[in-house]
Write a protein that holds these residues in place. Structure first.
Motif, PDB file in Angstrom:
ATOM      1  N   ALA A   1       0.835  -1.212   0.000  1.00 51.26           N
ATOM      2  CA  ALA A   1       0.000   0.000   0.000  1.00 51.26           C
ATOM      3  C   ALA A   1       0.868   1.261   0.000  1.00 51.26           C
ATOM      4  CB  ALA A   1      -0.930  -0.011   1.210  1.00 51.26           C
ATOM      5  N   ALA A   2       1.964   1.223   0.767  1.00 54.66           N
ATOM      6  CA  ALA A   2       2.822   2.411   0.868  1.00 54.66           C
ATOM      7  C   ALA A   2       3.537   2.693  -0.458  1.00 54.66           C
ATOM      8  CB  ALA A   2       3.839   2.224   1.992  1.00 54.66           C
ATOM      9  N   TYR A   3       4.021   1.637  -1.121  1.00 49.19           N
ATOM     10  CA  TYR A   3       4.653   1.824  -2.441  1.00 49.19           C
ATOM     11  C   TYR A   3       3.624   2.348  -3.446  1.00 49.19           C
ATOM     12  CZ  TYR A   3       9.024  -0.562  -1.179  1.00 49.19           C
ATOM     13  OH  TYR A   3      10.227  -0.901  -0.617  1.00 49.19           O
ATOM     14  N   ASP A   4       2.395   1.826  -3.340  1.00 47.22           N
ATOM     15  CA  ASP A   4       1.320   2.289  -4.238  1.00 47.22           C
ATOM     16  C   ASP A   4       1.101   3.789  -4.076  1.00 47.22           C
ATOM     17  OD1 ASP A   4       0.712   0.042  -5.535  1.00 47.22           O
ATOM     18  OD2 ASP A   4      -1.201  -0.360  -4.537  1.00 47.22           O
ATOM     19  N   ASP A   5       1.050   4.226  -2.811  1.00 49.07           N
ATOM     20  CA  ASP A   5       0.840   5.662  -2.553  1.00 49.07           C
ATOM     21  C   ASP A   5       1.976   6.487  -3.144  1.00 49.07           C
ATOM     22  OD1 ASP A   5      -1.564   5.381  -1.238  1.00 49.07           O
ATOM     23  OD2 ASP A   5      -0.659   5.196   0.754  1.00 49.07           O
ATOM     24  N   ALA A   6       3.213   5.998  -2.969  1.00 42.61           N
ATOM     25  CA  ALA A   6       4.371   6.728  -3.512  1.00 42.61           C
ATOM     26  C   ALA A   6       4.288   6.764  -5.044  1.00 42.61           C
ATOM     27  CB  ALA A   6       5.666   6.064  -3.058  1.00 42.61           C
ATOM     28  N   ALA A   7       3.887   5.627  -5.631  1.00 39.40           N
ATOM     29  CA  ALA A   7       3.783   5.557  -7.099  1.00 39.40           C
ATOM     30  C   ALA A   7       2.699   6.494  -7.622  1.00 39.40           C
ATOM     31  CB  ALA A   7       3.493   4.118  -7.527  1.00 39.40           C
TER      32      ALA A   7
ATOM     33  N   LEU B   1      15.725  12.446 -14.337  1.00 37.66           N
ATOM     34  CA  LEU B   1      15.525  12.160 -12.908  1.00 37.66           C
ATOM     35  C   LEU B   1      14.178  11.488 -12.684  1.00 37.66           C
ATOM     36  CD1 LEU B   1      16.813  15.428 -11.132  1.00 37.66           C
ATOM     37  CD2 LEU B   1      18.034  13.306 -11.545  1.00 37.66           C
ATOM     38  N   LEU B   2      13.171  12.010 -13.392  1.00 39.25           N
ATOM     39  CA  LEU B   2      11.833  11.421 -13.256  1.00 39.25           C
ATOM     40  C   LEU B   2      11.830   9.979 -13.750  1.00 39.25           C
ATOM     41  CD1 LEU B   2       9.250  14.146 -14.397  1.00 39.25           C
ATOM     42  CD2 LEU B   2       9.391  13.041 -12.182  1.00 39.25           C
ATOM     43  N   ALA B   3      12.435   9.777 -14.920  1.00 39.10           N
ATOM     44  CA  ALA B   3      12.468   8.420 -15.498  1.00 39.10           C
ATOM     45  C   ALA B   3      13.217   7.472 -14.556  1.00 39.10           C
ATOM     46  CB  ALA B   3      13.146   8.469 -16.864  1.00 39.10           C
ATOM     47  N   GLY B   4      14.311   7.952 -13.979  1.00 40.66           N
ATOM     48  CA  GLY B   4      15.089   7.133 -13.050  1.00 40.66           C
ATOM     49  C   GLY B   4      14.285   6.768 -11.813  1.00 40.66           C
ATOM     50  N   THR B   5      13.476   7.715 -11.347  1.00 40.60           N
ATOM     51  CA  THR B   5      12.672   7.453 -10.142  1.00 40.60           C
ATOM     52  C   THR B   5      11.587   6.425 -10.420  1.00 40.60           C
ATOM     53  OG1 THR B   5      13.056   9.753  -9.533  1.00 40.60           O
ATOM     54  CG2 THR B   5      11.401   8.590  -8.266  1.00 40.60           C
ATOM     55  N   VAL B   6      10.962   6.550 -11.600  1.00 39.08           N
ATOM     56  CA  VAL B   6       9.927   5.567 -11.975  1.00 39.08           C
ATOM     57  C   VAL B   6      10.532   4.164 -11.950  1.00 39.08           C
ATOM     58  CG1 VAL B   6       8.451   4.761 -13.873  1.00 39.08           C
ATOM     59  CG2 VAL B   6       8.607   7.205 -13.365  1.00 39.08           C
ATOM     60  N   GLU B   7      11.723   4.054 -12.542  1.00 42.60           N
ATOM     61  CA  GLU B   7      12.393   2.746 -12.623  1.00 42.60           C
ATOM     62  C   GLU B   7      12.788   2.247 -11.227  1.00 42.60           C
ATOM     63  OE1 GLU B   7      15.430   2.643 -15.776  1.00 42.60           O
ATOM     64  OE2 GLU B   7      16.568   1.384 -14.388  1.00 42.60           O
ATOM     65  N   ALA B   8      13.430   3.121 -10.456  1.00 44.08           N
ATOM     66  CA  ALA B   8      13.929   2.704  -9.135  1.00 44.08           C
ATOM     67  C   ALA B   8      12.793   2.361  -8.177  1.00 44.08           C
ATOM     68  CB  ALA B   8      14.791   3.820  -8.539  1.00 44.08           C
ATOM     69  N   LEU B   9      11.736   3.166  -8.220  1.00 44.85           N
ATOM     70  CA  LEU B   9      10.609   2.908  -7.313  1.00 44.85           C
ATOM     71  C   LEU B   9       9.919   1.597  -7.679  1.00 44.85           C
ATOM     72  CD1 LEU B   9       9.055   4.143  -4.912  1.00 44.85           C
ATOM     73  CD2 LEU B   9       7.550   5.259  -6.544  1.00 44.85           C
ATOM     74  N   GLY B  10       9.728   1.398  -8.988  1.00 42.81           N
ATOM     75  CA  GLY B  10       9.101   0.153  -9.456  1.00 42.81           C
ATOM     76  C   GLY B  10       9.923  -1.065  -9.065  1.00 42.81           C
ATOM     77  N   ASP B  11      11.251  -0.996  -9.309  1.00 40.58           N
ATOM     78  CA  ASP B  11      12.127  -2.133  -8.975  1.00 40.58           C
ATOM     79  C   ASP B  11      12.132  -2.416  -7.478  1.00 40.58           C
ATOM     80  OD1 ASP B  11      12.727  -2.332 -11.610  1.00 40.58           O
ATOM     81  OD2 ASP B  11      14.746  -1.439 -11.479  1.00 40.58           O
ATOM     82  N   THR B  12      12.158  -1.347  -6.680  1.00 42.70           N
ATOM     83  CA  THR B  12      12.212  -1.528  -5.219  1.00 42.70           C
ATOM     84  C   THR B  12      10.899  -2.122  -4.709  1.00 42.70           C
ATOM     85  OG1 THR B  12      13.560   0.463  -5.186  1.00 42.70           O
ATOM     86  CG2 THR B  12      12.825  -0.353  -3.062  1.00 42.70           C
ATOM     87  N   ALA B  13       9.787  -1.628  -5.250  1.00 42.53           N
ATOM     88  CA  ALA B  13       8.481  -2.135  -4.808  1.00 42.53           C
ATOM     89  C   ALA B  13       8.318  -3.613  -5.143  1.00 42.53           C
ATOM     90  CB  ALA B  13       7.365  -1.321  -5.466  1.00 42.53           C
TER      91      ALA B  13
END
Lengths: 410, 143
Positions: free
Chosen positions: B65-71, B101-113
């Motif tokens: 749920a927390a990763y979803d909120d961040a996403a 930076l935005l593209a990197g965050t999308v990738e990093a957040l997705g991979d971490t989640a």
């Protein structure tokens, strides 16, 4: 002994019942963005709700009638209609926000999207308000809401910079990356979260449901002057823990999952479970209060039978309004508006509607025809007048601040 | 009554002008800073959640749920980023700085989640922390 127990139970439920989705969101947001630079607003808000809840409790205990009923009789249907319109709109929006808050709490526990929970919550809420006893509902959710005390204890476990927090509290200012516009917008939202209109209507109508009379004045005052400030302490703990964890990272809070994090950092899974349970109880309890308040205000304005003491068939219109309120709250959420955003808007509209709620209470609390010798004394009138001015200032400033700061975004 | 109606009309017209007028560098940079702030919050939240997951302090369902909120927060930032084109060359430079930076965050957040092991999560914490710092630099430079 029985009386002591009743008083203690009243205080505990007042503490747990004080916090709702507005308090959770506003305090956590303020803490993350401004540290505890708004601590004074919370103090002002808690004193304000104590002043007016004491009046409402006294009016009801002495007259045996709820405040809203007397407002219509004393000030006439037109003024009462303005009061009804303002408070009803805010209460229904708050009800939607609370139902959304319950959904978000369930989402944290299950990871199932909150929108899927909303209809289920609406049904359970309606069934609870239809079937369960008033005292049972109040006690269960008020007491369960007390687990939010985890945030008070969490503060002592978190690596806080006490000196910096003290500086923020004693030298209130917007800080880096913020301006006075956003600072005052947040101040108005926090103030409104402490003085939400439904709280006094529920307190007053609840006193009738519990058959209070003049002998219960002491109980009423203890509930107000002990329960609300201690409830305010729970709200302050949310601000404090948020200021400790998020403010140093320049991290804004815009979801319930973030609000729970400090409890998890301090106590792990147990702390997280307590925080989620606390959010659930606080928001479900407030959903019941706002649901009932919807019915109370409308039924009292039109002079219908109302309340949980009567069988539903004897207060059919009251229960219909409660059900319509729940459906309206669900309908607002089904537009897919984010419940946190809905809460923010509700707080702004609540600030605008505050004078419509509190001015009539002040007038009625000075009427000897209802209260005899128990009318407001100098202190109550002095504080009541000062707060009325503050409430008016907040009401006037709310919308311009919302526009200028783009809903607090800066 | 007429005065009130006139005041409301003028206010409304002012608001309409403010919303409808073409954006300049100042407007664009303000929007980009807002985008950077939202993306910074998403990256920091993702980092905190992953860090606490590594410490065993979070339940799996809460983490989802927390990763979803961040996403969701990050998706909002991306939407805002894409909704406005740069009105001049200086604005285009801002866009070009923020875009990776935005593209990197999308990738990093997705991979971490979606990480199934601690090593991937540790890498996620590092990446998201680095990205949050870069967003912070951007906000300080243009905010």
């Amino acid at each position: 002994m029985k009386r002591v127990f009743a008083v203690a139970l009243g205080i505990l439920t007042a503490i747990g019942g004080f916090v709702d989705i507005g308090d959770i969101v506003a305090n956590a947001e303020a803490g993350a963005r401004f540290g505890i630079a708004h601590a004074w607003v919370l103090v002002v808000g808690v004193v304000g709700i104590c002043v007016y809840a004491e009046m409402a409790g006294r009016v009801t205990a002495v007259s045996g009638r709820p405040v809203f009923d007397l407002v219509r009789e004393r000030l006439g249907p037109r003024v009462a209609l303005a009061n009804l319109a303002g408070s009803l709109l805010v209460t229904v929006l708050t009800l939607g926000a609370e139902i959304g808050g319950v959904g978000l709490a369930l989402q944290l526990a299950t990871s199932v999207d909150y929108l899927l929970w909303v209809p289920v919550i609406g049904f359970v809420l309606w069934a609870a308000l239809w079937r369960a006893k008033f005292s049972v509902l109040e006690n269960i959710f008020g007491l369960t809401g007390l687990v939010l005390i985890v945030f008070v204890i969490a503060y002592f476990r978190l690596p806080a910079d006490h000196g910096e927090l003290l500086r923020q509290a004693t030298h209130p200012s917007p800080g880096d990356g913020e301006d006075w516009g956003t600072y005052w917008f947040m101040a108005v939202a926090l103030f409104a979260s402490a003085l939400t209109p439904y709280e006094v209507f529920f307190f007053s109508s609840g006193a009738v449901e519990e058959r209070w009379n003049a002998k219960d004045l002491l109980t009423s005052r203890i509930n107000v002057f002990a329960g609300f400030p201690l409830g305010g302490l729970l709200a302050f703990a949310l601000m404090l823990t948020s200021a400790t964890v998020f403010h140093p990272l320049d991290l804004s809070v815009d979801s319930l999952s973030q609000v729970a994090l400090p409890a998890a950092i301090a106590f792990g899974k147990l702390g997280l479970a307590a925080a989620i349970l606390g959010f659930f109880a606080a928001t479900f309890g407030a959903a019941m209060e706002t649901g009932l308040s919807t019915g109370y205000t409308v039924a009292q304005y039109f002079g219908w039978n109302w309340g949980k003491l009567r069988k539903p068939r004897d207060a059919a219109r009251f229960h219909t309004v409660v059900m319509a309120g729940i459906l309206a709250g669900i309908a607002v959420l089904m537009t897919s508006i984010d419940p946190i955003q809905l809460t923010e808007y509700t707080l702004v509209f609540s600030a605008v509607a505050l004078p419509l709620t509190y001015l009539p209470i002040l007038v009625v609390a000075n009427d000897r025809g209802y209260l005899g010798d128990r009318v407001n004394g100098r202190l109550a009138n002095g504080l009541g007048t000062v707060y009325l001015i503050v409430v008016l200032a907040a009401a006037v400033a709310a919308i311009p601040l919302m526009i200028i700061t783009r809903m607090g975004g800066g | 009554m007429a005065v009130a109606a006139g005041a409301v009309t003028i206010l409304w017209a002012g608001l309409a002008y403010d919303v409808a007028r073409p954006a300049d560098y100042r407007d664009y940079s303000r929007t980009m800073v807002q985008v950077a702030e939202s993306a910074h919050d998403a990256a920091q939240t993702g980092r905190l959640v992953a860090q606490e997951q590594l410490a065993g302090r979070l339940t799996g369902l809460y983490s989802v749920a927390a990763y979803d909120d961040a996403a969701k927060g990050l998706a909002g930032a991306q939407k805002k980023f894409a909704a406005q084109g740069p009105p001049d060359k200086a604005s285009a430079e801002l866009r070009d700085r923020l875009s990776p930076l935005l593209a990197g965050t999308v990738e990093a957040l997705g991979d971490t989640a979606e990480a199934g092991d601690d090593r991937t999560r540790e890498i996620g914490v590092e990446k998201l922390g680095g990205l949050a710092s870069q967003f912070q630099d951007f906000i300080e430079a243009y905010g």
